[in-house]
Design an enzyme around this catalytic site. Structure first.
Site, short mmCIF file in Angstrom:
data_model
loop_
_atom_site.label_atom_id
_atom_site.label_comp_id
_atom_site.label_asym_id
_atom_site.label_seq_id
_atom_site.Cartn_x
_atom_site.Cartn_y
_atom_site.Cartn_z
N CYS B 29 -1.35 -5.37 1.08
CA CYS B 29 -1.47 -6.51 2.01
C CYS B 29 -1.63 -7.82 1.24
O CYS B 29 -2.69 -8.11 0.69
CB CYS B 29 -2.65 -6.26 2.94
SG CYS B 29 -3.20 -7.70 3.84
N CYS B 32 -4.34 -10.27 2.32
CA CYS B 32 -5.68 -9.80 1.93
C CYS B 32 -6.00 -10.24 0.50
O CYS B 32 -7.11 -10.65 0.19
CB CYS B 32 -5.76 -8.28 2.00
SG CYS B 32 -5.40 -7.61 3.63
#
Ligand code: FAD
Lengths: 301, 102
Positions: B29, B32
């Site tokens: 991700c 993230c």
């Protein structure tokens, strides 16, 4: 006074910063969210020349470091207006006002919303705009995809391997996207097509439970679903500047390959410009051209 | 940031005497990874809140329990209960005001 203010630290803006710094101009880059722009959402880029595989995060980080190392200054503020006073431009942000000689608008685009009540609060609670980002959360669940273009078709195909059931909802009875993808989808036993329909209601209890779609005849159908992937395109982030520079009916800034807008000293670069192919390689190309044009323009002042 | 698993979730998060900000994330991700340094910066500035990291691929049961369906996702815990959540990558100021409100 600064030479160039660049609005947006995506691939176009950061590339413009690299070119402008190498031409020894003073450069300030304004960024409303995160550096790197949209591309940070993708785990793997396979079509940027030289690198067969690179993650969006790494692409963004390396580009950012490259621009910073050359001396570009990046500040995290949102540009809300540009004031054109001829040889002097003023860029107004949510926190400051910057004076400069030339401006490059490299604000990219954002996901188009459905515009159905409750949509905003349900993001992350069933509603998503990125299948490759959030698809993994819907293993063995039911999901809906809305849209009729390539992104919607590819999202539906991707999700059909993860989810138990995929509904593809489209307001027409045929798809704009590629036929090969459409045909692949039609072979999938767990994909159901819902044609001539639009999403008209979201039913939620803390998280999305079902949606209501209304077809052309006005008939309403409720579909129980865990997720709703919205893939109805992107819109250029040009609202704040559209009263100054010319934009087309969809909001894309009108400029040719030379990236010049109709206002002297204001340039545009990247996904927010009128063009056919919106990709990294075209965004970075725009960045190079816009910066070069801006440098040339400053030379005439 | 303390790494959380099934084994220490109760002790570090639910039984924590101070409010906890749990960062649900994954290796694949990008947003993230962008958020992480921002959280670490805020963590170094505040001692009244505890920051923990939960990898949703390793700890899918926790993610499922708390109905995390999109990451990055920050869940604020107070007295063992979820009191607020913030989904998606946001600038530092927005994260600070999210934490400020709990
Ligand atoms: C999931 C996904 C996967 C993709 N995969 C690929 C791929 O594999 N290969 C490929 O070539 N392309 C891919 N793309 C497309 C690619 O990301 C875009 O073409 C590219 O990012 C466009 O760059 P840009 O700089 O024009 O705009 P953006 O990337 O949108 O960057 C614009 C930046 O400007 C900022 N901004 C906007 N308004 C303001 C304001 N008022 N003030 C300050 N800052 C502002 C935004 O926050 C953003 O950071 C993908 C896109 C997505 C969403």
């Amino acid at each position: 006074m600064l030479d160039i203010v660049i609005i947006g630290a995506g691939p176009a803006g950061l590339t413009a910063a690299i070119y402008a710094k190498r031409a020894e101009k003073s450069v300030l880059v304004l960024e409303a969210m995160n550096y790197g722009g949209q591309i940070i959402n993708t785990p793997d880029i396979e079509n940027y020349p030289v690198n067969a595989h690179i993650s969006g995060f790494e692409f963004a980080s390396r580009l950012y470091e490259q621009a910073k190392a050359l001396g570009a200054e990046v500040v995290f503020e949102k540009a809300v207006d540009i004031i054109d006073e001829g040889n002097l431009k003023k860029v107004v942000t949510n926190a400051n006002l910057y004076e400069c000689k030339a401006v490059i608008i490299a604000t990219g685009s954002e996901n188009r919303k459905l515009g159905v009540e409750g949509e905003d609060v349900l993001v992350g609670r069933g509603i998503s705009y990125c299948a490759t980002c959030d698809g993994a959360f819907y293993r063995k669940k039911t999901v809906c995809v809305v849209g009729g273009g390539n992104t919607a078709l590819e999202d539906a195909l991707y999700l059909s391997d993860i989810a138990e059931k995929v509904y593809l909802i489209h307001r027409r009875d045929s798809f704009r996207g590629e036929e090969t993808t459409t045909n692949k989808l039609k072979k999938k036993s767990n994909v159901e097509f819902v044609y001539n329909s639009v999403v008209t209601k979201l039913n939620a209890e803390k998280r999305l439970k079902s949606i209501e779609v209304t077809d052309k005849e006005g008939k309403v159908r409720e579909i129980e679903t865990n997720g709703l992937f919205v893939a109805i395109g992107r819109i250029p982030e040009t609202q704040n500047f559209a009263k100054l520079v010319k934009v087309d009916e969809s909001g894309y800034v009108i400029a040719g390959e030379n990236c010049r807008t109709d206002v002297k000293g204001i340039f545009v670069a990247g996904d927010n410009r009128v063009k056919d192919v919106r990709q990294l390689v075209t965004a970075t190309a725009d960045g190079a051209v816009a910066a070069t044009e801006a440098v040339k323009y400053i030379g005439t002042l | 940031m303390i790494k959380i698993s099934q084994d220490n979730f109760e002790e570090e998060v639910l039984n924590s005497p101070v409010p906890v900000i749990a960062d649900f994330n994954a290796d694949w991700c990008g947003p993230c990874k962008m958020l992480k340094p921002v959280l670490e910066e805020i963590e170094s500035e505040r001692s009244d809140v505890k920051f923990v990291s939960i990898n949703i691929d390793d700890e899918d049961l926790i993610a499922e329990d708390y109905e995390v369906f999109s990451i990055p996702c920050l869940i604020a815990f107070k007295g063992g209960k979820e009191v607020a959540r913030s989904v998606g990558l946001k600038p530092k100021a927005a994260i600070e005001s999210f934490i400020g409100e709990i």
